[in-house]
Design an enzyme around this catalytic site. Structure first.
Site, PDB file in Angstrom:
ATOM      1  N   ARG A  17       0.876  -1.182   0.000  1.00  0.00           N
ATOM      2  CA  ARG A  17       0.000   0.000   0.000  1.00  0.00           C
ATOM      3  C   ARG A  17       0.904   1.219   0.000  1.00  0.00           C
ATOM      4  NH1 ARG A  17      -5.275   1.575   3.585  1.00  0.00           N
ATOM      5  NH2 ARG A  17      -6.094   0.026   2.156  1.00  0.00           N
TER       6      ARG A  17
ATOM      7  N   HIS B 153      -7.596   0.497  -6.220  1.00  0.00           N
ATOM      8  CA  HIS B 153      -7.780  -0.313  -5.011  1.00  0.00           C
ATOM      9  C   HIS B 153      -8.418  -1.639  -5.448  1.00  0.00           C
ATOM     10  CE1 HIS B 153      -7.900  -1.403  -0.958  1.00  0.00           C
ATOM     11  NE2 HIS B 153      -8.792  -0.560  -0.459  1.00  0.00           N
TER      12      HIS B 153
ATOM     13  N   GLN C 153     -10.217  -4.117  -2.958  1.00  0.00           N
ATOM     14  CA  GLN C 153     -11.541  -3.653  -2.542  1.00  0.00           C
ATOM     15  C   GLN C 153     -12.590  -4.069  -3.569  1.00  0.00           C
ATOM     16  OE1 GLN C 153     -12.387  -1.847   0.390  1.00  0.00           O
ATOM     17  NE2 GLN C 153     -14.408  -2.455  -0.303  1.00  0.00           N
TER      18      GLN C 153
ATOM     19  N   ASP D  72     -17.436   6.882  -1.227  1.00  0.00           N
ATOM     20  CA  ASP D  72     -16.130   6.751  -0.556  1.00  0.00           C
ATOM     21  C   ASP D  72     -15.857   8.091   0.130  1.00  0.00           C
ATOM     22  OD1 ASP D  72     -13.500   6.087   0.155  1.00  0.00           O
ATOM     23  OD2 ASP D  72     -12.701   6.233  -1.876  1.00  0.00           O
TER      24      ASP D  72
ATOM     25  N   CYS E 203     -16.549   1.506   0.937  1.00  0.00           N
ATOM     26  CA  CYS E 203     -15.351   0.707   1.215  1.00  0.00           C
ATOM     27  C   CYS E 203     -14.906   0.826   2.671  1.00  0.00           C
ATOM     28  CB  CYS E 203     -14.222   1.154   0.292  1.00  0.00           C
ATOM     29  SG  CYS E 203     -13.889   2.923   0.414  1.00  0.00           S
TER      30      CYS E 203
ATOM     31  N   ARG F 279     -13.428  -8.801   2.267  1.00  0.00           N
ATOM     32  CA  ARG F 279     -12.022  -8.492   1.973  1.00  0.00           C
ATOM     33  C   ARG F 279     -11.148  -9.697   2.316  1.00  0.00           C
ATOM     34  NH1 ARG F 279     -10.209  -3.330   1.680  1.00  0.00           N
ATOM     35  NH2 ARG F 279      -8.349  -4.443   0.992  1.00  0.00           N
TER      36      ARG F 279
HETATM   37  N1  NVA Z   1     -10.181   6.677  -1.292  1.00  0.00           N
HETATM   38  C1  NVA Z   1      -9.783   6.254   0.037  1.00  0.00           C
HETATM   39  C2  NVA Z   1      -9.959   4.788   0.195  1.00  0.00           C
HETATM   40  C3  NVA Z   1      -9.624   4.237   1.546  1.00  0.00           C
HETATM   41  C4  NVA Z   1      -9.794   2.754   1.623  1.00  0.00           C
HETATM   42  C5  NVA Z   1      -8.343   6.658   0.289  1.00  0.00           C
HETATM   43  O1  NVA Z   1      -7.519   6.486  -0.612  1.00  0.00           O
HETATM   44  O2  NVA Z   1      -8.063   7.162   1.364  1.00  0.00           O
HETATM   45  N1   CP Z   2     -11.347  -0.228   2.656  1.00  0.00           N
HETATM   46  C1   CP Z   2     -10.060  -0.225   3.074  1.00  0.00           C
HETATM   47  O1   CP Z   2      -9.140  -0.473   2.298  1.00  0.00           O
HETATM   48  O2   CP Z   2      -9.897   0.066   4.377  1.00  0.00           O
HETATM   49  P1   CP Z   2      -8.505   0.297   5.124  1.00  0.00           P
HETATM   50  O3   CP Z   2      -7.943   1.608   4.653  1.00  0.00           O
HETATM   51  O4   CP Z   2      -8.864   0.310   6.577  1.00  0.00           O
HETATM   52  O5   CP Z   2      -7.575  -0.822   4.780  1.00  0.00           O
END
Ligand code: NVA
Ligand code: CP
Length: 312
Positions: free
Chosen positions: A100, A127, A130, A222, A263, A291
């Site tokens: 990540r 993502h 997800q 989101d 998500c 997930r």
């Molecule tokens: N769009 C959000 C998704 C978190 C799972 C982010 O990137 O923070």
């Molecule tokens: N939806 C998701 O990826 O959550 P986290 O950021 O908690 O991993």
């Protein structure tokens, strides 16, 4: 296929195979062969995470392996070692890598230099893990994908991009609704449109959220400010995005049996009101649980060389 960096890395057969495998693992979570026994999976998290981090940990354990979690401060990466050298070295120790980070290109570079499977656990652009859980959740609750209409409302980035790709492959009609300045990446949208056409589906964008949710079977949103976004944009986003908040009025415009998806993490009062996310139509808990099952399936299939992958 070695790596899973975006949904379009999969063929439709791969995607369906992963969903079927996920359902099987969910039914018998400890019945899978322990393909990761005596192995570690390298898990690099350069951003916070609740679901992805812990669900991967559980998925790895269920396959008999161990997760090695590290952040940027613990690696020589933070002191200037290259992504390529890091990937080369980690490949000698670990059976797979879960990453990540911010720039999507960094995961692409890592995957290119690595000889082990690499999984994108979220970048600023995609993502894909997800999206697997989201598809499984939709299939469980709607019985399939054909003929479904999904409205994504809010800010158009990583989660929206992966959802659009997943929908394009499975024939879901998607309408993305964002303010013009927060619209999804045009390259992602046009590639998705081409693939959607083959699946007899359509990918659309509109600035009007009420238009997007009309007769929708699924409404998805989101957070308004993502982890890679400049925090100083928070106030401006809040002003711009108010019409895109998923509240009871917006849900009323959707199909009578429409479901709500997110998500997570969620900001109640911003992108969604409590009555919707905590109400009977909300699927967020199932999404989060799925997930773990989809990640177990993904690791199992990648390590076992079961996925064909798409030439792109
Ligand atoms: N769009 C959000 C998704 C978190 C799972 C982010 O990137 O923070
Ligand atoms: N939806 C998701 O990826 O959550 P986290 O950021 O908690 O991993």
């Amino acid at each position: 296929m070695k790596d899973y960096l975006q949904v379009f890395d999969l063929t439709l057969d791969d995607l369906v195979h992963l969903l079927d495998l996920s359902s099987a693992f969910r039914a018998a979570p400890h019945g899978a062969p322990d393909v990761l026994r005596d192995e570690i999976v390298f898990c690099y998290f350069d951003k916070p995470s609740t679901r992805t981090r812990v669900s991967f940990h559980a998925a790895i354990a269920r396959l008999g392996g161990e997760a090695e979690f590290v952040g940027p401060a613990e690696l020589q990466l933070g002191r200037g070692e290259t992504v390529e050298d890091t990937a080369m070295v980690i490949s000698r120790y670990a059976r797979a890598a879960v990453i990540r980070t911010f720039r999507h290109d960094d995961v692409v570079r890592f995957a290119r230099a690595a000889t082990i499977p690499v999984i994108n656990a979220l970048t600023d652009t995609h993502h894909p893990c997800q999206a697997l859980a989201d598809l499984l959740t939709v299939r469980d609750h709607k019985g399939g994908f054909a003929g479904l209409r999904l409205a994504y409302v809010g800010a158009g980035n990583n989660v929206a991009h992966s959802l659009v790709q997943a929908a394009a492959m499975t024939g879901i009609h998607v309408v993305v609704s964002t303010p013009p300045q927060l619209a999804p990446d045009p390259t992602v949208m046009s590639e998705a449109s081409a693939i959607a056409e083959a699946a007899r589906s359509v990918i659309e964008w509109t600035a009007d959220p009420t238009e997007a949710v009309k007769a929708a079977d699924v409404i998805y949103t989101d957070v308004w400010l993502s982890m890679g976004d400049p925090p100083e944009q928070a106030a401006e986003r809040r002003r711009t995005l108010v019409p895109y908040r998923v509240d009871e009025q917006l849900m009323e415009l959707a199909a009578p049996d429409a479901v709500f998806m997110h998500c997570l993490p969620a900001h109640r009062g911003d992108e969604v009101v409590p009555a919707v996310i905590d109400g009977p139509r909300s699927l967020v808990a199932d999404q989060a649980e799925n997930r773990m099952h989809t990640e177990q399936a993904l690791l199992y299939a990648l390590v076992g060389g079961e996925l064909r992958g798409r030439d792109r």
